[in-house]
Write an enzyme that holds these catalytic residues in place. Structure first.
Site, short mmCIF file in Angstrom:
data_model
loop_
_atom_site.label_atom_id
_atom_site.label_comp_id
_atom_site.label_asym_id
_atom_site.label_seq_id
_atom_site.Cartn_x
_atom_site.Cartn_y
_atom_site.Cartn_z
N HIS A 26 -1.33 0.86 -3.11
CA HIS A 26 -2.51 0.38 -2.39
C HIS A 26 -2.90 -1.03 -2.83
O HIS A 26 -3.06 -1.30 -4.02
CB HIS A 26 -3.67 1.34 -2.64
CG HIS A 26 -4.94 0.93 -1.98
ND1 HIS A 26 -5.16 1.07 -0.63
CD2 HIS A 26 -6.05 0.34 -2.47
CE1 HIS A 26 -6.36 0.61 -0.32
NE2 HIS A 26 -6.92 0.15 -1.43
N TYR A 78 -10.89 2.03 12.36
CA TYR A 78 -10.83 3.08 11.36
C TYR A 78 -11.94 4.06 11.72
O TYR A 78 -13.11 3.70 11.69
CB TYR A 78 -11.04 2.53 9.95
CG TYR A 78 -9.82 1.85 9.39
CD1 TYR A 78 -8.95 2.54 8.56
CD2 TYR A 78 -9.53 0.53 9.69
CE1 TYR A 78 -7.82 1.94 8.03
CE2 TYR A 78 -8.39 -0.09 9.18
CZ TYR A 78 -7.54 0.62 8.36
OH TYR A 78 -6.41 0.02 7.85
#
Ligand SMILES: *[C@@H]1O[C@H](CO)[C@@H](O)[C@H](O)[C@H]1NC(C)=O
Ligand SMILES: *[C@@H]1O[C@H](CO)[C@@H](O)[C@H](O)[C@H]1NC(C)=O
Ligand SMILES: *[C@@H]1O[C@H](CO)[C@@H](O)[C@H](O)[C@H]1NC(C)=O
Ligand SMILES: *[C@@H]1O[C@H](CO)[C@@H](O)[C@H](O)[C@H]1NC(C)=O
Ligand SMILES: *[C@@H]1O[C@H](CO)[C@@H](O)[C@H](O)[C@H]1NC(C)=O
Ligand SMILES: *[C@@H]1O[C@H](CO)[C@@H](O)[C@H](O)[C@H]1NC(C)=O
Ligand SMILES: *[C@@H]1O[C@H](CO)[C@@H](O)[C@H](O)[C@H]1NC(C)=O
Length: 632
Positions: free
Chosen positions: A427, A245
């Site tokens: 999420h 990430y």
């Protein structure tokens, strides 16, 4: 492509319409007989010569395209006809050896999968609709729903064009819904005498996630003064590890006034299409005056703490997603007073081959206007508060946690004419498997806001809803997440850490209201009663829980069907603490503790296709494919 192939796609729709299909429900016995008949028919190959030597570049009828494997050797394009209820697939095989497998399965496994197989026995090539059993053994499907339209050699590789009805009513086929679909693929490096001879354990294979059934969205007209801004990675080198990430802080220009974002689209560095998995642009909290210009991995020890305050989503893209358009009457405000000038770009690179030295400048392009639209769009968080009081016992395959946005909160916070939800981003962290948000009015569930029965934490995109959902004051929004903790030894508690869990639906709506967060959690007092009960029952009550954290308390529960079922019941009946908040730290005035759970009747009937088509409508045999005799 020529009109010839176009008509091919429509002409071969001779199969009765799905309406017709549903009307004819064969009894089980008849089906068995029919399938025996099909197996017999299978002995005779129907020769379908689909070879076309043409090399003229095809006109593109495919709005959607994703690479399937990390090297991009297989590239899938597709289109959907909702009127004909058909999906057309085009598989580009850049390096063909002895065949490929493509298909779908529940979560990307190669067992219980619905497949199409192109294989060669060394002499001839065949194409067939197949499936794998629980052991991964391939079988030819007695009902051939995938229909080969064309196999064409081009400079870029072999193009396979095939289609299937969206709903086939064949229990061996994957039921394609408008949620995440786990596509599977495999390469055949040697000839196989028959389909059954393929050993799926021994081939190179993988999975890719996409939303196949995208809603039919027309492109809205864009304002004449449209400007764009690129938020891209600054020519970084993708680390040679499977998952990265990348975090990068970008500043808005000085004195950047209030604008509306009206659309955005991905920018992918050429050649990196298979590596860039998803990207998000967040805005930092306005309170943080100076955010350091960080450029590095998001889990780096060097990452300044201030970056954790950059969580307001401005844009999100995931593999396969198209440009995102706001509804014509609304835009997402950014810039101007009360808005941070710092943006955080986060790019998720998926590099399973651990390629070294790949440069990347991917990111998102935001299109914005100073001609503010009638409504500001807003983002609201639904679901569960990030607190350890909501926990999932270990070794669970499908444990459900539910968060509420109560009628009391919507009555107080929403305008009389309501709000309109047009998009949603689900999420969870690593153990999340399904997420659903429903709307209940006057005690009844009336609508599904968004649902993903094949949710993956590795595939989170902002999805446009098929239909705008209006929420009125007094409505209840219920968000449920299903978790799988089979590989965990301890309870998984709610929290921020990636090994803890979340249950969130970020809804995108207009007109913007002050309500930023409408979430709940079980009342902590009732949870303490649970611990007392469980520990006295298990004879482990040493009366010393007051000073240990909830996380520690959960860690010391001995899990059995009793402790698990009581926790489940607690979550189903105990009062909740409501977070009906303006911004993350301000609650709407009112009493929000120990609120009763909303009483809701399930008013929605599940529409699941129950019927079978008559087997044998299409020949239950693979098609012989002429691809110019050459393999490799
Ligand atoms: C899908 O692609 C096929 C093949 O190129 C084409 O014939 C068909 O018209 C397309 N359908 C739609 C709905 O775009
Ligand atoms: C299939 O391949 C796997 C892995 O290579 C091997 O262990 C297994 O024995 C093979 N099965 C058969 C039936 O050949
Ligand atoms: C989708 O769009 C096409 C063309 O834009 C239109 O013909 C079709 O009716 C639409 N289908 C649905 C279900 O909205
Ligand atoms: C960001 O980091 C990468 C390291 O991968 C480096 O090559 C690049 O120059 C840096 N860019 C900026 C603007 O700091
Ligand atoms: C809990 O902590 C407080 C102060 O932190 C201490 O006074 C008290 O004795 C502790 N209680 C137990 C049961 O350990
Ligand atoms: C009571 O709990 C505290 C906090 O977890 C712990 O430090 C302490 O050792 C415990 N005392 C006893 C007697 O178990
Ligand atoms: C909601 O606001 C209250 C303060 O009014 C705060 O304590 C709480 O943490 C907020 N909830 C969330 C989930 O941020």
């Amino acid at each position: 492509m020529t009109t010839e192939s176009q008509s091919l796609c429509t002409r071969s729709m001779q199969a009765p319409s799905s309406h017709h299909r549903r009307a004819w429900c064969p009894s089980f016995k008849l089906r068995e007989v029919a399938s025996m008949y099909c197996t017999m028919v299978a002995i005779f190959f129907i020769i379908l010569v689909a070879a076309l030597q043409g090399t003229a570049p095809s006109e593109n009828h495919f709005p959607y395209k994703v690479p399937l494997d990390p090297e991009g050797i297989l590239e899938l394009s597709w289109n959907i006809s909702y009127t004909e209820e058909v999906i057309c697939f085009q598989l580009l095989i850049k390096e063909l050896k002895y065949g490929v497998i493509f298909g779908m399965s529940d979560r990307g496994e190669f067992d219980n999968a619905d497949l199409v197989v192109l294989w060669s026995d060394g002499k001839n090539s065949y194409f067939g609709d197949a499936w794998t059993d629980a052991k991964g053994q391939i079988h030819l499907d007695s009902q051939q729903d995938y229909q080969l339209l064309k196999a064409q050699k081009t400079f870029g590789g072999l193009l396979l064009l095939f289609k299937r009805p969206i709903s086939t009513h064949d229990p061996k086929d994957y039921l394609i819904e408008d949620d995440t679909v786990h596509l599977v693929y495999g390469f055949l490096d040697e000839p196989f005498p028959s389909l059954e001879a393929i050993n799926t354990s021994a081939i190179q294979k993988g999975l890719q996630r996409v939303q196949l059934l995208k809603p039919n969205i027309s492109k809205p007209t864009l304002p004449p003064d449209l400007e764009d801004m690129e938020i891209t990675a600054p020519d970084i080198i993708i680390p040679n590890q499977e998952t990265t990430y990348w975090c990068y802080i970008k500043e808005l220009p000085d004195h950047f006034s209030r604008h509306h974002i009206v659309m955005y689209e991905p920018i992918i560095t050429k050649g990196n299409e298979a590596l860039v998995h998803h990207m998000e642009v967040f805005q930092c909290a306005a309170e943080i005056e100076k955010v350091p210009h960080f450029n590095g991995t998001c889990d780096s020890k060097m990452k300044p703490e201030k970056l954790n305050h950059c969580r307001h989503v401005l844009a999100a893209w995931a593999l396969g997603a198209k440009p995102f358009y706001y509804p014509e009457e609304a835009g997402l405000p950014f810039g101007g007073p009360g808005s941070s000038k710092y943006l955080r770009l986060e790019v998720h690179y998926h590099n399973p081959l651990e390629l070294k030295g790949v440069h990347d400048s991917s990111g998102l392009r935001l299109y914005y206007t100073s001609m503010l639209r009638p409504f500001d769009a807003g983002i609201m968080e639904l679901g569960l508060v990030y607190t350890p009081v909501m926990a999932i016992p270990p070794k669970e395959t499908d444990f459900i946690l539910t968060g509420y946005c109560t009628d009391k909160c919507t009555k107080l916070a929403l305008p009389q004419s309501g709000i309109h939800i047009f998009a949603s981003q689900l999420h969870t962290h690593l153990t999340g498997r399904k997420v659903i948000t429903v709307l209940a009015r006057e005690g009844r569930v009336t609508e599904i806001v968004n649902r993903d029965n094949h949710y993956s934490p590795h595939f989170q995109e902002i999805r446009k809803l098929k239909k705008i959902v209006t929420v009125l004051p007094g409505d209840v929004l219920i968000t449920s997440c299903t978790y799988n903790t089979e590989d965990r030894k301890l309870a998984t508690v709610g929290g921020f850490s990636i090994t803890e869990e979340m249950c969130v639906n970020y809804i995108h709506y207009y007109p913007q209201t002050q309500l930023e967060l409408c979430k709940s959690a079980v009342d902590p007092g009732y949870l303490q009663k649970y611990f007392h009960l469980i520990n006295s029952f298990n004879n482990e009550d040493n009366g010393n829980y007051s000073n240990s954290s909830v996380k520690e308390q959960f860690a010391s529960v001995s899990w059995n069907s009793f402790s698990r079922d009581v926790l489940k019941s607690l979550y189903d009946f105990a009062p909740i603490s409501m977070h009906c908040n303006k911004s993350s730290a301000i609650r709407f005035p009112g009493e929000w503790e120990r609120q009763p759970l909303p009483k809701i009747k399930m008013g929605l009937k599940e529409v699941t296709p129950q019927c079978q088509t008559i087997p044998g409508l299409s020949p239950a045999s693979p098609a012989l494919v002429n691809i110019d005799g050459k393999k490799g």
